[in-house]
Design a protein around this motif. Structure first.
Motif, mmCIF file in Angstrom:
data_model
loop_
_atom_site.group_PDB
_atom_site.id
_atom_site.type_symbol
_atom_site.label_atom_id
_atom_site.label_comp_id
_atom_site.label_asym_id
_atom_site.label_seq_id
_atom_site.Cartn_x
_atom_site.Cartn_y
_atom_site.Cartn_z
ATOM 1 N N VAL A 16 -18.826 -4.685 12.164
ATOM 2 C CA VAL A 16 -20.097 -5.144 11.596
ATOM 3 C C VAL A 16 -19.925 -6.298 10.621
ATOM 4 O O VAL A 16 -20.921 -6.876 10.170
ATOM 5 N N MET A 17 -18.683 -6.653 10.279
ATOM 6 C CA MET A 17 -18.472 -7.677 9.263
ATOM 7 C C MET A 17 -18.583 -9.087 9.837
ATOM 8 O O MET A 17 -18.296 -9.319 11.011
ATOM 9 N N PRO A 18 -18.982 -10.048 9.004
ATOM 10 C CA PRO A 18 -19.054 -11.434 9.472
ATOM 11 C C PRO A 18 -17.666 -12.013 9.709
ATOM 12 O O PRO A 18 -16.674 -11.532 9.153
ATOM 13 N N VAL A 19 -17.597 -13.031 10.543
ATOM 14 C CA VAL A 19 -16.335 -13.734 10.810
ATOM 15 C C VAL A 19 -16.318 -14.955 9.913
ATOM 16 O O VAL A 19 -16.786 -16.028 10.278
ATOM 17 N N ASP A 20 -15.782 -14.766 8.710
ATOM 18 C CA ASP A 20 -15.798 -15.793 7.674
ATOM 19 C C ASP A 20 -14.395 -15.981 7.109
ATOM 20 O O ASP A 20 -13.437 -15.364 7.567
ATOM 21 N N ASN A 21 -14.293 -16.824 6.084
ATOM 22 C CA ASN A 21 -13.019 -17.010 5.374
ATOM 23 C C ASN A 21 -12.827 -15.867 4.384
ATOM 24 O O ASN A 21 -12.899 -16.045 3.163
ATOM 25 N N LEU A 22 -12.577 -14.666 4.925
ATOM 26 C CA LEU A 22 -12.378 -13.474 4.101
ATOM 27 C C LEU A 22 -10.926 -13.453 3.642
ATOM 28 O O LEU A 22 -10.048 -12.964 4.341
ATOM 29 N N GLU A 23 -10.693 -13.974 2.446
ATOM 30 C CA GLU A 23 -9.331 -14.243 1.987
ATOM 31 C C GLU A 23 -8.733 -13.147 1.129
ATOM 32 O O GLU A 23 -7.535 -13.182 0.858
ATOM 33 N N GLY A 24 -9.534 -12.203 0.657
ATOM 34 C CA GLY A 24 -9.012 -11.142 -0.191
ATOM 35 C C GLY A 24 -9.157 -9.788 0.470
ATOM 36 O O GLY A 24 -10.121 -9.528 1.191
ATOM 37 N N PHE A 25 -8.175 -8.894 0.214
ATOM 38 C CA PHE A 25 -8.222 -7.555 0.789
ATOM 39 C C PHE A 25 -7.455 -6.612 -0.127
ATOM 40 O O PHE A 25 -6.363 -6.938 -0.609
ATOM 41 N N ALA A 26 -8.038 -5.450 -0.383
ATOM 42 C CA ALA A 26 -7.374 -4.462 -1.230
ATOM 43 C C ALA A 26 -7.735 -3.066 -0.755
ATOM 44 O O ALA A 26 -8.871 -2.805 -0.347
ATOM 45 N N LEU A 27 -6.764 -2.154 -0.808
ATOM 46 C CA LEU A 27 -6.964 -0.750 -0.483
ATOM 47 C C LEU A 27 -6.824 0.071 -1.756
ATOM 48 O O LEU A 27 -5.848 -0.077 -2.495
ATOM 49 N N ALA A 28 -7.796 0.942 -2.000
ATOM 50 C CA ALA A 28 -7.749 1.783 -3.188
ATOM 51 C C ALA A 28 -6.585 2.766 -3.084
ATOM 52 O O ALA A 28 -6.209 3.192 -1.983
ATOM 53 N N ASP A 79 0.839 -1.191 0.000
ATOM 54 C CA ASP A 79 0.000 0.000 0.000
ATOM 55 C C ASP A 79 0.876 1.242 0.000
ATOM 56 O O ASP A 79 1.546 1.539 0.989
ATOM 57 N N ALA A 80 0.850 1.963 -1.123
ATOM 58 C CA ALA A 80 1.667 3.173 -1.245
ATOM 59 C C ALA A 80 1.183 4.263 -0.303
ATOM 60 O O ALA A 80 1.960 5.134 0.106
ATOM 61 N N GLY A 81 -0.114 4.237 0.059
ATOM 62 C CA GLY A 81 -0.656 5.265 0.935
ATOM 63 C C GLY A 81 -0.040 5.241 2.320
ATOM 64 O O GLY A 81 0.313 6.283 2.876
ATOM 65 N N THR A 82 0.092 4.075 2.899
ATOM 66 C CA THR A 82 0.695 3.939 4.231
ATOM 67 C C THR A 82 2.177 3.595 4.162
ATOM 68 O O THR A 82 2.849 3.560 5.194
ATOM 69 N N GLN A 83 2.677 3.339 2.935
ATOM 70 C CA GLN A 83 4.064 2.919 2.750
ATOM 71 C C GLN A 83 4.350 1.663 3.564
ATOM 72 O O GLN A 83 5.349 1.565 4.275
ATOM 73 N N ARG A 84 3.455 0.692 3.421
ATOM 74 C CA ARG A 84 3.579 -0.556 4.166
ATOM 75 C C ARG A 84 3.210 -1.749 3.286
ATOM 76 O O ARG A 84 2.434 -1.627 2.328
ATOM 77 N N ILE A 85 3.750 -2.897 3.635
ATOM 78 C CA ILE A 85 3.298 -4.170 3.085
ATOM 79 C C ILE A 85 2.206 -4.685 4.019
ATOM 80 O O ILE A 85 2.369 -4.643 5.241
ATOM 81 N N VAL A 86 1.105 -5.155 3.472
ATOM 82 C CA VAL A 86 -0.027 -5.582 4.288
ATOM 83 C C VAL A 86 -0.234 -7.087 4.122
ATOM 84 O O VAL A 86 -0.421 -7.571 3.000
ATOM 85 N N ALA A 87 -0.180 -7.809 5.228
ATOM 86 C CA ALA A 87 -0.441 -9.248 5.236
ATOM 87 C C ALA A 87 -1.797 -9.482 5.890
ATOM 88 O O ALA A 87 -1.985 -9.169 7.072
ATOM 89 N N THR A 88 -2.732 -10.025 5.127
ATOM 90 C CA THR A 88 -4.103 -10.226 5.597
ATOM 91 C C THR A 88 -4.323 -11.677 5.984
ATOM 92 O O THR A 88 -3.868 -12.592 5.292
ATOM 93 N N CYS A 89 -5.029 -11.874 7.088
ATOM 94 C CA CYS A 89 -5.423 -13.214 7.513
ATOM 95 C C CYS A 89 -6.913 -13.209 7.815
ATOM 96 O O CYS A 89 -7.442 -12.221 8.337
ATOM 97 N N ASP A 90 -7.598 -14.285 7.505
ATOM 98 C CA ASP A 90 -9.046 -14.357 7.698
ATOM 99 C C ASP A 90 -9.368 -14.727 9.151
ATOM 100 O O ASP A 90 -8.628 -14.394 10.074
#
Length: 649
Positions: free
Chosen positions: A597-609, A557-568
């Motif tokens: 408010v989000m469900p606790v599911d296998n949310l495997e994808g994540f992207a920041l505009a 993410d260029a906005g935060t200047q960070r690498i983001v590792a997402t886990c479900d």
């Protein structure tokens, strides 16, 4: 318009009332200030909360009780910071069956609350989140000057999940209500009133006789018999007179309609009554909502529809705890279901699910790329607030193959490289799913045809013998996500090359392009760093620990200047932002949860505009659910794969 009492039983109307035209002296953002807590128990204390993103001056503001005679008060500060509080002791005694009205220095009504006998003893607080939601008499100690107590108290009315979702003052004067809860809510005795305090409240059922209840995830619309104009308001109360929600708008703000979006109310380019709000290409409409805007408790908006044949939701599994020190989501509390129901069915199986990796296109932020298990890619664009397949690329997605046009890549992760090509990870060949096949494949998105074959393919399977046990479950724990990280970021931040122990010099690897690829291993949550060479070879730069037991998506993410590792849900639905530390190593910096408010599911994808899309200090965040389970059968999120929220710029 003159001020007058709105007579209901119990706790009466609260909200933003445009009692008179806004004066020039009204400070910017005054609509974001809400009465948040009140006591008539001796010291007659009042708390104001600012749910906006900037401070609001309250210099010269006044208050009134049931006599509607404004009087100055002495606040604890002359302005309210964003997300902050100001308190004061009422110069007039506040008693039973009383009311409180807050005015700007120009005489505009900011907020109002009425209460019946003993309702403000020991205190009365908003319990949908600070500045939002239903008023409830506190049974615990008052919290003046700080956030309202969590669940203050238990037993917040179920009606607090119902919001004013869209309002139109363009002739038909239509109002739409939305139920974001998990059960139907009876509204047969509910009433509404506009901002003209000379009007008596009208019943929802008299305006819409069939509107006796709102199903979970459903809508009710009615045409106001009171008339809705410019600089007006809409207040909704339940059968006992308790405030449910409110909305207010400025001149032309509700023409053709004012709709609730993740960042607040916005003027809509076209009305969407009875359906998911568009929230696309709209501009701020001056509205604020009592149900969600600015609070700590959000709403899950939109969704609905019927499951289609061949669409099989899959319940989540593998739930675990979040890492120690995880922080709450820093973006907006509201989330919108952002796709059509069962939108990703394919010819390779009756899933209708398995949307996994996500990546915004850096060259065109209006495009979101998505990878789906069972070897499919989608180019998604916005339409009426939803992410839908771009029909000019493929309305049904494009199938991908391994090199040579064979096999069925178990596509999980996806990123856009510095050359604009798509790089997709696969854990195994679904035609032989007990054997791992951890590969990265490069595809040209401009290639024609309904099936894509890789320009290059890099196979790292031999590096992970622990996955080759003959078990399909073990083979399914390989490359789950991948992110392209520019060389410019690595060098600017002083990353030390693990192969040499010296500062990373991209010139030493002339065939690798202009960045490295960080592949996330689901097996143990590590990131594996590769230089992918144009001759088909690759350089392995070692591993990075994320501090989590799994990784499902990776992005830079260029906005935060960070690498983001997402886990479900394996790791408590979290996103770990990684930085380069003073020693030149890539390490975790901060970890955030998903919006509550989000469900606790296998949310495997994540992207920041990209930050180029920022509006009002926020940009879009998108999640994907590979099981389309949502909150389960019968809920508004069941059968949907994509969720849209906001993240700070």
């Amino acid at each position: 318009m003159c001020a007058a009492s709105l007579t209901f039983s119990g706790l009466l109307v609260t909200g933003l009332i445009a009692a008179q035209p806004a004066a020039a002296a009204d400070p910017a953002g005054y609509q974001n200030v809400r009465i948040n807590e009140v006591t008539s128990s001796g010291n007659d204390t009042v708390e104001l909360y600012n749910g906006g993103s900037t401070a609001v001056s309250i210099s010269g503001w006044k208050m009134a009780d049931d006599g509607f005679s404004p009087q100055s008060f002495s606040p604890s500060a002359s302005s309210i910071p964003a997300g902050g509080f100001v308190t004061f002791n009422s110069p007039k005694g506040l008693g039973d069956s009383d009311k409180l009205v807050i005015y700007t220095s120009g005489g505009t009504v900011v907020d109002r609350v009425d209460w019946a006998t003993d309702r403000a003893k020991p205190a009365m607080a908003r319990c949908g989140g600070d500045g939002t939601g239903a008023w409830v008499t506190a049974t615990t100690a008052a919290t003046f000057g700080s956030a309202n107590a969590a669940g203050c108290p238990a037993g917040v009315p179920a009606a607090s999940k119902v919001v004013v979702n869209e309002v139109g003052s363009d002739g038909s004067d239509t109002v739409e209500l939305y139920n974001g809860g998990t059960s139907a809510v009876s509204i047969g005795s509910w009433k509404y009133v506009d901002g003209d305090t000379s009007h008596s409240a009208a019943s929802v059922s008299s305006s819409s006789p069939s509107a006796t209840s709102i199903p979970a995830g459903g809508y009710v619309t009615f045409n106001s018999t009171l008339g809705l104009g410019d600089n007006d308001s809409l207040f909704l109360v339940d059968g006992s007179g308790n405030t449910v929600d409110s909305a207010t708008w400025a001149t032309n703000g509700a023409k053709p309609s004012d709709e609730r979006c993740a960042t607040g109310f916005q003027t809509s380019a076209s009305a969407t009554f009875g359906a998911v709000n568009s929230c696309s290409g709209s501009t701020p409409g001056g509205g604020t909502g009592g149900g969600t805007g600015g609070g700590t408790t959000g709403q899950l908006l939109g969704g609905g529809g019927s499951l289609t044949s061949g669409c099989t939701p899959e319940a989540p599994g593998g739930t675990g705890a979040a890492p120690s020190g995880t922080q709450t989501w820093p973006g907006g509390p509201d989330v919108t279901v952002a796709d059509n129901v069962c939108a990703f069915t394919t010819s390779t199986g009756p899933e209708g699910r398995d949307l996994s990796g996500l990546a915004f296109d850096p060259a065109n932020p209006s495009v979101l790329w998505a990878a789906k298990n069972k070897n499919w890619l989608y180019k998604l664009v916005k339409s009426n607030g939803k992410w839908v397949p771009d029909a000019t690329w493929s309305a049904t997605g494009k199938q991908i193959r391994f090199a040579g046009g064979t096999g069925q890549p178990d596509a999980e992760g996806l990123t856009v490289g510095g050359n604009g090509h798509l790089y997709v990870t696969s854990e195994r060949d679904n035609g032989n799913n007990t054997v791992p096949k951890d590969t990265v494949m490069e595809f040209d998105p401009a290639a024609t045809g309904s099936t894509l074959t890789p320009l290059h393919q890099w196979d790292m399977t031999a590096q992970f013998p622990q996955l080759d046990t003959g078990s399909k479950d073990d083979a399914n724990l390989g490359f789950e996500g991948v992110g392209f990280v520019p060389d410019s970021w690595l060098t600017a931040n002083g990353w030390v090359n693990p192969l040499t122990g010296a500062a990373y010099d991209p010139a030493n690897y002339p065939l690798h392009g202009n960045g490295l690829f960080f592949a996330g291993l689901e097996y143990d949550g590590t990131l594996h760093v590769y230089g992918l060479n144009s001759d088909g070879s690759f350089t392995t730069f070692g591993t990075v620990s994320t501090g989590k037991p799994g990784v499902m998506d990776v992005t830079y993410d260029a906005g935060t200047q960070r690498i983001v590792a997402t886990c479900d849900n394996t790791c408590g639905e979290t996103h770990t932002f990684l930085k380069v530390n003073a020693s030149g190593a890539i390490v975790p910096d901060v970890t955030y949860t998903n919006p509550a408010v989000m469900p606790v599911d296998n949310l495997e994808g994540f992207a920041l505009a990209p930050t180029s899309t920022c509006a009002n200090g926020f940009r879009e965040a998108v999640w994907s659910d590979d099981g389309i389970y949502g909150f389960g059968s019968g809920t508004s999120s069941y059968g949907h794969a994509l969720y849209s929220g906001t993240f700070p710029c």
